[in-house]
Design an enzyme around this catalytic site. Structure first.
Site, PDB file in Angstrom:
ATOM      1  N   LYS A   1       8.075  -6.036  10.260  1.00  0.00           N
ATOM      2  CA  LYS A   1       8.888  -7.219   9.977  1.00  0.00           C
ATOM      3  C   LYS A   1      10.339  -7.064  10.429  1.00  0.00           C
ATOM      4  O   LYS A   1      10.984  -8.045  10.794  1.00  0.00           O
ATOM      5  CB  LYS A   1       8.844  -7.535   8.486  1.00  0.00           C
ATOM      6  CG  LYS A   1       7.474  -7.991   7.979  1.00  0.00           C
ATOM      7  CD  LYS A   1       7.566  -8.426   6.529  1.00  0.00           C
ATOM      8  CE  LYS A   1       6.242  -8.330   5.801  1.00  0.00           C
ATOM      9  NZ  LYS A   1       5.282  -9.364   6.138  1.00  0.00           N
TER      10      LYS A   1
ATOM     11  N   LYS B   1      11.192  -6.204   0.925  1.00  0.00           N
ATOM     12  CA  LYS B   1       9.902  -6.351   1.623  1.00  0.00           C
ATOM     13  C   LYS B   1       9.581  -5.098   2.407  1.00  0.00           C
ATOM     14  O   LYS B   1      10.454  -4.580   3.117  1.00  0.00           O
ATOM     15  CB  LYS B   1       9.997  -7.463   2.673  1.00  0.00           C
ATOM     16  CG  LYS B   1       9.660  -8.826   2.210  1.00  0.00           C
ATOM     17  CD  LYS B   1       9.598  -9.740   3.432  1.00  0.00           C
ATOM     18  CE  LYS B   1       9.637 -11.182   2.995  1.00  0.00           C
ATOM     19  NZ  LYS B   1       9.622 -12.093   4.143  1.00  0.00           N
TER      20      LYS B   1
ATOM     21  N   GLY C   1      -0.346  -9.221   3.146  1.00  0.00           N
ATOM     22  CA  GLY C   1      -1.083  -9.555   1.928  1.00  0.00           C
ATOM     23  C   GLY C   1      -0.212  -9.525   0.690  1.00  0.00           C
ATOM     24  O   GLY C   1      -0.700  -9.293  -0.407  1.00  0.00           O
ATOM     25  N   GLY C   2       1.092  -9.737   0.853  1.00  0.00           N
ATOM     26  CA  GLY C   2       1.978  -9.797  -0.306  1.00  0.00           C
ATOM     27  C   GLY C   2       2.297  -8.448  -0.917  1.00  0.00           C
ATOM     28  O   GLY C   2       2.913  -8.367  -1.973  1.00  0.00           O
TER      29      GLY C   2
ATOM     30  N   HIS D   1       6.312 -22.280   1.784  1.00  0.00           N
ATOM     31  CA  HIS D   1       5.797 -21.511   2.916  1.00  0.00           C
ATOM     32  C   HIS D   1       5.108 -22.501   3.855  1.00  0.00           C
ATOM     33  O   HIS D   1       4.111 -23.115   3.494  1.00  0.00           O
ATOM     34  CB  HIS D   1       4.802 -20.462   2.387  1.00  0.00           C
ATOM     35  CG  HIS D   1       4.040 -19.737   3.455  1.00  0.00           C
ATOM     36  ND1 HIS D   1       4.060 -18.362   3.572  1.00  0.00           N
ATOM     37  CD2 HIS D   1       3.230 -20.179   4.440  1.00  0.00           C
ATOM     38  CE1 HIS D   1       3.288 -17.998   4.594  1.00  0.00           C
ATOM     39  NE2 HIS D   1       2.774 -19.084   5.134  1.00  0.00           N
TER      40      HIS D   1
ATOM     41  N   HIS E   1       2.613 -13.817  -4.131  1.00  0.00           N
ATOM     42  CA  HIS E   1       2.806 -13.923  -2.682  1.00  0.00           C
ATOM     43  C   HIS E   1       1.489 -14.025  -1.917  1.00  0.00           C
ATOM     44  O   HIS E   1       1.433 -13.758  -0.731  1.00  0.00           O
ATOM     45  CB  HIS E   1       3.628 -12.750  -2.145  1.00  0.00           C
ATOM     46  CG  HIS E   1       4.909 -12.545  -2.895  1.00  0.00           C
ATOM     47  ND1 HIS E   1       5.886 -13.506  -2.932  1.00  0.00           N
ATOM     48  CD2 HIS E   1       5.346 -11.511  -3.642  1.00  0.00           C
ATOM     49  CE1 HIS E   1       6.889 -13.067  -3.678  1.00  0.00           C
ATOM     50  NE2 HIS E   1       6.588 -11.867  -4.134  1.00  0.00           N
TER      51      HIS E   1
ATOM     52  N   GLU F   1       5.002 -17.760  10.511  1.00  0.00           N
ATOM     53  CA  GLU F   1       5.265 -18.175   9.138  1.00  0.00           C
ATOM     54  C   GLU F   1       6.760 -18.444   8.948  1.00  0.00           C
ATOM     55  O   GLU F   1       7.590 -17.601   9.298  1.00  0.00           O
ATOM     56  CB  GLU F   1       4.799 -17.098   8.152  1.00  0.00           C
ATOM     57  CG  GLU F   1       3.294 -16.877   8.198  1.00  0.00           C
ATOM     58  CD  GLU F   1       2.799 -15.943   7.107  1.00  0.00           C
ATOM     59  OE1 GLU F   1       1.614 -16.070   6.740  1.00  0.00           O
ATOM     60  OE2 GLU F   1       3.562 -15.071   6.633  1.00  0.00           O
TER      61      GLU F   1
ATOM     62  N   ARG G   1      -3.123 -12.842  14.658  1.00  0.00           N
ATOM     63  CA  ARG G   1      -4.577 -12.873  14.485  1.00  0.00           C
ATOM     64  C   ARG G   1      -4.979 -14.262  14.023  1.00  0.00           C
ATOM     65  O   ARG G   1      -4.138 -15.113  13.772  1.00  0.00           O
ATOM     66  CB  ARG G   1      -4.974 -11.862  13.405  1.00  0.00           C
ATOM     67  CG  ARG G   1      -4.206 -12.131  12.104  1.00  0.00           C
ATOM     68  CD  ARG G   1      -4.719 -11.333  10.942  1.00  0.00           C
ATOM     69  NE  ARG G   1      -3.729 -11.231   9.886  1.00  0.00           N
ATOM     70  CZ  ARG G   1      -3.537 -12.130   8.928  1.00  0.00           C
ATOM     71  NH1 ARG G   1      -4.277 -13.225   8.895  1.00  0.00           N
ATOM     72  NH2 ARG G   1      -2.612 -11.966   8.008  1.00  0.00           N
TER      73      ARG G   1
HETATM   74  P1  ADP Z   1      -3.287 -14.734   5.260  1.00  0.00           P
HETATM   75  O1  ADP Z   1      -1.913 -15.266   5.427  1.00  0.00           O
HETATM   76  O2  ADP Z   1      -4.207 -15.096   6.376  1.00  0.00           O
HETATM   77  O3  ADP Z   1      -3.855 -14.929   3.927  1.00  0.00           O
HETATM   78  P2  ADP Z   1      -2.806 -12.020   4.497  1.00  0.00           P
HETATM   79  O4  ADP Z   1      -1.600 -11.300   4.990  1.00  0.00           O
HETATM   80  O5  ADP Z   1      -2.841 -12.414   3.067  1.00  0.00           O
HETATM   81  O6  ADP Z   1      -3.046 -13.216   5.449  1.00  0.00           O
HETATM   82  O7  ADP Z   1      -4.058 -11.118   4.815  1.00  0.00           O
HETATM   83  C1  ADP Z   1      -5.212 -11.610   5.410  1.00  0.00           C
HETATM   84  C2  ADP Z   1      -6.355 -10.782   4.994  1.00  0.00           C
HETATM   85  O8  ADP Z   1      -6.106  -9.442   5.359  1.00  0.00           O
HETATM   86  C3  ADP Z   1      -6.564 -10.774   3.508  1.00  0.00           C
HETATM   87  O9  ADP Z   1      -7.400 -11.773   3.083  1.00  0.00           O
HETATM   88  C4  ADP Z   1      -7.153  -9.427   3.297  1.00  0.00           C
HETATM   89  O10 ADP Z   1      -8.536  -9.454   3.524  1.00  0.00           O
HETATM   90  C5  ADP Z   1      -6.540  -8.596   4.355  1.00  0.00           C
HETATM   91  N1  ADP Z   1      -5.417  -7.805   3.877  1.00  0.00           N
HETATM   92  C6  ADP Z   1      -4.133  -7.942   4.239  1.00  0.00           C
HETATM   93  N2  ADP Z   1      -3.375  -7.026   3.668  1.00  0.00           N
HETATM   94  C7  ADP Z   1      -4.168  -6.279   2.903  1.00  0.00           C
HETATM   95  C8  ADP Z   1      -3.971  -5.165   2.051  1.00  0.00           C
HETATM   96  N3  ADP Z   1      -2.796  -4.643   1.870  1.00  0.00           N
HETATM   97  N4  ADP Z   1      -5.020  -4.639   1.410  1.00  0.00           N
HETATM   98  C9  ADP Z   1      -6.234  -5.175   1.591  1.00  0.00           C
HETATM   99  N5  ADP Z   1      -6.489  -6.219   2.387  1.00  0.00           N
HETATM  100  C10 ADP Z   1      -5.478  -6.773   3.039  1.00  0.00           C
HETATM  101  P1  ADP Z   2       3.137 -10.880   3.947  1.00  0.00           P
HETATM  102  O1  ADP Z   2       3.145 -10.079   5.183  1.00  0.00           O
HETATM  103  O2  ADP Z   2       2.780 -10.081   2.766  1.00  0.00           O
HETATM  104  O3  ADP Z   2       2.363 -12.141   4.113  1.00  0.00           O
HETATM  105  P2  ADP Z   2       5.547 -12.542   4.084  1.00  0.00           P
HETATM  106  O4  ADP Z   2       6.827 -12.076   4.640  1.00  0.00           O
HETATM  107  O5  ADP Z   2       4.769 -13.467   4.909  1.00  0.00           O
HETATM  108  O6  ADP Z   2       4.666 -11.275   3.710  1.00  0.00           O
HETATM  109  O7  ADP Z   2       5.835 -13.198   2.667  1.00  0.00           O
HETATM  110  C1  ADP Z   2       4.781 -13.539   1.783  1.00  0.00           C
HETATM  111  C2  ADP Z   2       5.244 -14.614   0.813  1.00  0.00           C
HETATM  112  O8  ADP Z   2       6.389 -14.177   0.066  1.00  0.00           O
HETATM  113  C3  ADP Z   2       5.688 -15.888   1.458  1.00  0.00           C
HETATM  114  O9  ADP Z   2       4.608 -16.736   1.716  1.00  0.00           O
HETATM  115  C4  ADP Z   2       6.655 -16.455   0.436  1.00  0.00           C
HETATM  116  O10 ADP Z   2       5.948 -17.080  -0.612  1.00  0.00           O
HETATM  117  C5  ADP Z   2       7.301 -15.247  -0.146  1.00  0.00           C
HETATM  118  N1  ADP Z   2       8.578 -14.951   0.523  1.00  0.00           N
HETATM  119  C6  ADP Z   2       8.751 -14.223   1.634  1.00  0.00           C
HETATM  120  N2  ADP Z   2      10.053 -14.142   1.983  1.00  0.00           N
HETATM  121  C7  ADP Z   2      10.725 -14.833   1.048  1.00  0.00           C
HETATM  122  C8  ADP Z   2      12.127 -15.109   0.823  1.00  0.00           C
HETATM  123  N3  ADP Z   2      13.064 -14.633   1.621  1.00  0.00           N
HETATM  124  N4  ADP Z   2      12.459 -15.861  -0.240  1.00  0.00           N
HETATM  125  C9  ADP Z   2      11.530 -16.335  -1.080  1.00  0.00           C
HETATM  126  N5  ADP Z   2      10.212 -16.100  -0.937  1.00  0.00           N
HETATM  127  C10 ADP Z   2       9.798 -15.356   0.112  1.00  0.00           C
HETATM  128 MG    MG Z   3       2.761 -13.563   5.409  1.00  0.00          MG
END
Ligand code: ADP
Ligand code: ADP
Ligand code: MG
Length: 674
Positions: free
Chosen positions: A119, A161, A167-168, A211, A238, A278, A300
C-alpha cells in the site's frame, strides 16, 4: 466465442473456483481443479473435468504452494492458470513462476502486481500519477516514536494500516495519542503473522467514510476502460458485507472523475485484465468530483464482481480469459451501459449473536430460492462441510432490479427463502440490513453496521422458547418413531411400552440440551395431529397450544419455520425466521454437556484457531476481565479475558499453537475457591 486457451487450471476452491469453471466451460475450455485433503468431496472438485490432490488442509500446505500447483499444471497440460481471489491471486512470484513455466497467468503482468502490492508504494506511485490519495505517512521509517509523532501531525483520528494488508487485516483506528502504542503493536503483530511483513502506514481516518471502487480492465493492446463503480460501504471490521452498483448518489460528473482517476491508475502500472481501484469518500460531504481518495488497487477479480456483471451484462471472467489470450478488449468505454441496480450479500457461516464467531460443520440443509433477477454463487451443497480451514463463506446472493428498491426487496426476499441448517449463519442479519430504513434511504457509511448492531439483531438473545418447544416435540416424535419401528405393536406410536405410553391426558417429558443448557419440556396431548400443548417451565413457556407438526419426517412445518432432524435421532435444528436453535436430546449417561458455571476460572477457546498471544503464565495474579490471551481465526483476533480474579494455576497451550473450539487454555485458581 472460444479463445486460444483450451484448458485452465483453477488455483482456488469454493464458490470462486465454481464460478470460474462455469465460464471456462461456456468458452469450451477443459477445466482442471486442485484440492486439499479437506476438499476431496468439494463441489469444485466434482464440477471439474479433472482434479488433483495438492496437500493437507491448511492452505499453506496446499492452495498456497506455488510449486505444486505449477507442477500439476504442467502435468495436466494446462494452457493457463486462473488464481481466483485470495490465495495466490496477488502473488508476484507465482505470476512470474507461471510465466517462467510457459503457462499463461490469468491476471495482470507481475510488474503491475508488484507496483500495487504494497500500500505504501502504491500510494507513492498514485500520487505521482496525479491520483488523489488519503493524507498520511507512507514512508519507510517504522520507529514507534516516529510513527506516533506522524500520527500527531496528521491529527487524530488516524488509521494504522499494514502495507502488505488485505481482507481488513492489520488495521487499527486510533482516536487518541494514548491508544497509539497498543494499536500499533496489534497492527504489527497481525500483519507479521498474516503477511510476514510488519510494516505499516498511517492515514487520516476519514469520518463517515464510504468505500466506492471502480472496476477496471486493461488489455495488451494499450486499452484501458472502467465498468462503473460499486459501493461497498456496508462493512464490518473493514470487511465487505453487502455491495451494490451503482453507488447511491453517484452523478455523471463524479463518475467521470472517478473513472478517469481509475483508468489513469491502471495505465500508470501497465495494467492488463480485471482490477479494482478502491477509493474512500468522505460521506458527510456527499459525492464530489474532488472528494475521493485512492486507497488501494486489488490486482485481481473481486469477490463482488457479480454486481458489475448484473448492471453491465458482461461476463468479467470471460473478459479475463480473452485478455489473457492476448485478444483486445471486445468492448469500448462508450459501449458500456449501466442498466438497473444490483446488490450482493455475502452469506457466511458465522454467529452474529455471538460476536460473529466463525462457524464450521456439516450443512444438514441448504436451500436457495429461484426468482427473477436472483443469482446465487456457491461452492457448497447440502451435505457438504464448512471446514475451519478456509474462509467460511457459504454463498453470495446477487439480485438485479430496475431500481435500487426493487433489487433490495428482491435480496430481502431471497434471504427470507434461504435455508441453512448446521453451522449458524448470518442470513437473518443480512435480511435485517436489507430492511434497515436508513440503508433503504441511502443513509449509510462504513460505520453503519457497528452503530446499529442491536437494531440489526447482532446481540446475544434469549433462548427462543417456541423453537425449543418445536424441537423437543420433534425429538420426542423421532424417539417414539424409532421405538415404534422396533416394536411389534400396532400403528399408534403411543402404544409402546415405554414412558411415552400414557392414558388419559397424555403427558410425556423430554430433557434436551439447548446452547449447552439442560431444558425439560413437557408435552400434553397426542403426538399426532393438533391439540397438543407444550410446557417448558425453565423458559416460562407455558401451555401454549402447539399446532403444526404433522409429519413424521424432517420437513417444513410452517412457511417461516423449519425443523430439520439429523437422521439417527440426534440433534434437531429449528429455524425460526432464519434463526437457528439447536436442540439435542439429553443423554444422562453421555458426557456432561452442561457448561461449567460462570466464574469457574476456566478460559476456553471460543473457536478453532491459533493462539497468537498469551499474556499470563502459571503463578500470575489476574483481575476479572483482564486480557489473558488472543486467539485468531478467519482473519479475526479474539481477545480472551479472565472470567474471575485469581491466580493462574495452569496454561495448557503455547503461543503459535492451533487450538480446538472449547479447548481449555488457561485455568485460574479463583479467590472464592482458595
Ligand atoms: P474483496 O475486496 O474482494 O472482498 P478482500 O481483500 O476482502 O477482497 O479479500 C478477498 C478474498 O481474499 C477474501 O474473501 C479472502 O478469501 C481472501 N483473503 C484476503 N485476505 C485474507 C487474509 N488475510 N486471510 C485469509 N483470506 C484472505
Ligand atoms: P484491505 O486491503 O484490507 O482491503 P483497504 O485499504 O482497502 O484495506 O481498507 C479496507 C477498509 O477500511 C475500507 O473499505 C474502509 O472501510 C476502511 N478504510 C480504509 N482506509 C480508511 C481511511 N483512511 N479512513 C477511514 N476508513 C478507511
Ligand atoms: Mg481493500
Amino acid at each position: 466465442m472460444a479463445t486460444s486457451l483450451r484448458s485452465v487450471l483453477i488455483a482456488n476452491r469454493g464458490e470462486i473456483a465454481c464460478r470460474i469453471m462455469r465460464t471456462a466451460k461456456k468458452l469450451g475450455m477443459h477445466t482442471i481443479a486442485v484440492y486439499s485433503e479437506a476438499d476431496a468431496h468439494a463441489q469444485h472438485v466434482k464440477q471439474a473435468d479433472e482434479a488433483y490432490l495438492i496437500g493437507p488442509a491448511p492452505a499453506r500446505e496446499s492452495y498456497l504452494v506455488a510449486d505444486k500447483i505449477i507442477a500439476v499444471a504442467k502435468q495436466a497440460k494446462a494452457d493457463c492458470i486462473h488464481p481466483g481471489y485470495g490465495f495466490l491471486s496477488e502473488n508476484v512470484d507465482f505470476a512470474q513462476a507461471c510465466a517462467d513455466a510457459g503457462i499463461v497467468f490469468v491476471g495482470p503482468p507481475p510488474s503491475a502486481i508488484r507496483a500495487m502490492g504494497l500500500k505504501d508504494g502504491a500510494k507513492a506511485l498514485m500520487q505521482k500519477a496525479g491520483v488523489p490519495v488519503v493524507p498520511g505517512y507512507h514512508g519507510a521509517e517504522q520507529d514507534a516514536h516516529f510513527l506516533a509523532a506522524q500520527a500527531e501531525a496528521i491529527s487524530y483520528p488516524v488509521l494504522i494500516k499494514a502495507v502488505a494488508g488485505g481482507g481488513g487485516k492489520g488495521m487499527r483506528r486510533v482516536d487518541a495519542a494514548a491508544d497509539f502504542a497498543a494499536a500499533l503493536e496489534g497492527a504489527q503483530r497481525e500483519a507479521q503473522s498474516a503477511f510476514g511483513n510488519s510494516h505499516v502506514l498511517i492515514e487520516k481516518y476519514i469520518l463517515a467514510p464510504r468505500h466506492i471502487e471502480m472496476q477496471v480492465f486493461g488489455d495488451a493492446h494499450g486499452n484501458a476502460i472502467h465498468l462503473f463503480e460499486r459501493d461497498c460501504s456496508l462493512q464490518r471490521r473493514h470487511q465487505k458485507v453487502i455491495e451494490e452498483a451503482p453507488a447511491p448518489g453517484m452523478t455523471p460528473e463524479v463518475r467521470a472523475a472517478m473513472g478517469k482517476a481509475a483508468v489513469d491508475a491502471a495505465r500508470a502500472v501497465g495494467y492488463q485484465g480485471a482490477g479494482t481501484i478502491e477509493f474512500i469518500v468522505d460521506g458527510s460531504k456527499g459525492l464530489r468530483a474532488d472528494g475521493f481518495y485512492f486507497m488501494e488497487m486489488n490486482t485481481r477479480l473481486q469477490v463482488e464482481h457479480p454486481v458489475t456483471e448484473a448492471i453491465t451484462g458482461l461476463d468479467l471472467v470471460a473478459l479475463q480469459f480473452r485478455v489473457a489470450a492476448g485478444e483486445p478488449l471486445p468492448v469500448k468505454q462508450e459501449d458500456i451501459r449501466c442498466t438497473g441496480h444490483a446488490f450482493e450479500a455475502r452469506l457466511y457461516a458465522e454467529d452474529p449473536e455471538n460476536g460473529f464467531l466463525p462457524q464450521a460443520g456439516k450443512l444438514w440443509s441448504l436451500h436457495f430460492p429461484t426468482a427473477p433477477g436472483l443469482r446465487v454463487d456457491t461452492g457448497v451443497a447440502m451435505g457438504d462441510e464448512v471446514t475451519p480451514f478456509y474462509d467460511p463463506m457459504i454463498a453470495k446472493l446477487i439480485t438485479h432490479g430496475a431500481t435500487r428498491q426493487e433489487a433490495l426487496t428482491r435480496l430481502a426476499q431471497a434471504l427470507k427463502k434461504t435455508t441453512v441448517a448446521g453451522p449458524k449463519c448470518n442470513v437473518r442479519f443480512l435480511r435485517a440490513l436489507c430492511e434497515a430504513p436508513a440503508f433503504r434511504d441511502e443513509q449509510f457509511d462504513t460505520g453503519f453496521i457497528d452503530r446499529n448492531l442491536t437494531e440489526l439483531g447482532a446481540v446475544t438473545r434469549e433462548i427462543n422458547a417456541a423453537s425449543v418447544a418445536r424441537g423437543a416435540v420433534f425429538a420426542m416424535k423421532q424417539k417414539v418413531h424409532d421405538l415404534h419401528k422396533k416394536s411389534p405393536f400396532g400403528h399408534d406410536p403411543w402404544n409402546v411400552s415405554d414412558g411415552f405410553a400414557l392414558t388419559g391426558p397424555r403427558r410425556s417429558s423430554l430433557a434436551v440440551l439447548v446452547e449447552g443448557k439442560r431444558v425439560d419440556a413437557v408435552l400434553t396431548g397426542s403426538l399426532e395431529g393438533a391439540g397438543q400443548s407444550v410446557t417448558i417451565p425453565s423458559l416460562h413457556y407455558d401451555h401454549v397450544t402447539y399446532l403444526g407438526l404433522h409429519k413424521a419426517q424432517p420437513d417444513m412445518i410452517a412457511s417461516d419455520c423449519h425443523v430439520i432432524g439429523i437422521p439417527g435421532g440426534g440433534t434437531v435444528f429449528v429455524l425460526d425466521d432464519g434463526q437457528q436453535t439447536t436442540v439435542v436430546p439429553f443423554d444422562p449417561l453421555g458426557v456432561d454437556y452442561e457448561h461449567e458455571g460462570e466464574g469457574d476460572g476456566t478460559v476456553t477457546s471460543p473457536m478453532h484457531g491459533k493462539l497468537v498471544a498469551l499474556f499470563v503464565k502459571p503463578g500470575d495474579k489476574v483481575e476479572k476481565g483482564q486480557r489473558v490471551a488472543i486467539v485468531e481465526a478467519m482473519k479475526m483476533e479474539h481477545t480472551l479475558v479472565a472470567p474471575s480474579a485469581g491466580v493462574v494455576s495452569d496454561v495448557a497451550a503455547a503461543e503459535g499453537q492451533q487450538v480446538a473450539q472449547d479447548a481449555r487454555l488457561i485455568t485460574i485458581h479463583t479467590e472464592e475457591a482458595s
